[in-house]
Design a protein around this motif. Structure first.
Motif: not given
Length: 213
Positions: A25-27, A69-71, A76-78
């Motif tokens: 998700a971080l990518t 976008i980072t949030v 999306a990951k957590y």
């Protein structure tokens, strides 16, 4: 179900949500991250959550001010894992019927196609999770980030023990601000030197999970 129904007889619960994490998700591209955010957070909550995380603050000696976008990528990951943790914590509280208990969130595992060092919990990720624990008022007392510790071997991350100590110290400070205790799984696989590094970085306030053969 048998384990869950036995909950009244236990006082410490570790909920490993690693399989519910999206490690890619971080990518995500900005548009993909926004699409994912739209899918997992209701529209009436989205703006408030973005504001909550992107407002900018100092936590544990670091500046936490992710952009939208980072949030979205962090959510999306957590998010699914945190939603599951929220549901389980309610069930456990009901099962304990008012008795106190310790609850640990474990995010230290990783899928077989991703190495421990590719999935290390960053300071920003840890701050995001800690803030969500606080926002949701989850009764979590312990948390096990991914520090790059592997089962069966001593720490061998490319950043060496100095890098491990820096990350542990920063995340200990973040955890301390939220009343959380860091937990280090596979603690019995670490050498005494590595354990001393962790002890120094946490001022001795940490928890080692051991499962000797």
């Amino acid at each position: 179900l048998q384990v869950i129904h036995a909950a009244p007889y236990y006082t410490f619960f570790t909920i490993d949500v690693s399989e519910a994490l999206d490690y890619l998700a971080l990518t995500l591209s900005p548009s993909a991250a926004e699409t994912r955010l739209d899918a997992i957070i209701p529209a009436n909550e989205r703006r408030g959550i973005l504001r909550y995380h992107s407002s900018g603050r100092r936590i544990g000696g670091i500046t936490y001010a992710p952009d939208a976008i980072t949030v979205a990528r962090l959510a999306a990951k957590y998010w699914p894992a945190l939603e599951a943790m929220q549901e389980l914590s309610v069930h456990l509280a009901q099962a304990k019927n008012g008795s106190s208990f310790d609850l640990e969130l474990a995010i230290d595992e990783h899928p077989p196609d991703i190495t421990a060092f590719e999935s290390i919990t960053t300071d920003e990720e840890f701050a995001f999770v800690a803030l969500e624990i606080a926002r949701r008022r989850l009764p979590i007392s312990h948390i096990a980030p991914n520090f790059g510790v592997e089962k069966g071997v001593d720490y061998r991350g490319p950043d060496g023990l100095p890098g491990l100590e820096r990350r542990v110290r920063t995340q200990y400070r973040i955890a301390n601000e939220f009343g959380l205790m860091l937990d280090f799984h596979s603690g019995d696989d670490l050498s005494s030197t590595t354990r001393r590094v962790i002890g120094r970085a946490t001022a001795g306030r940490c928890h080692f999970k051991v499962s000797p053969m």
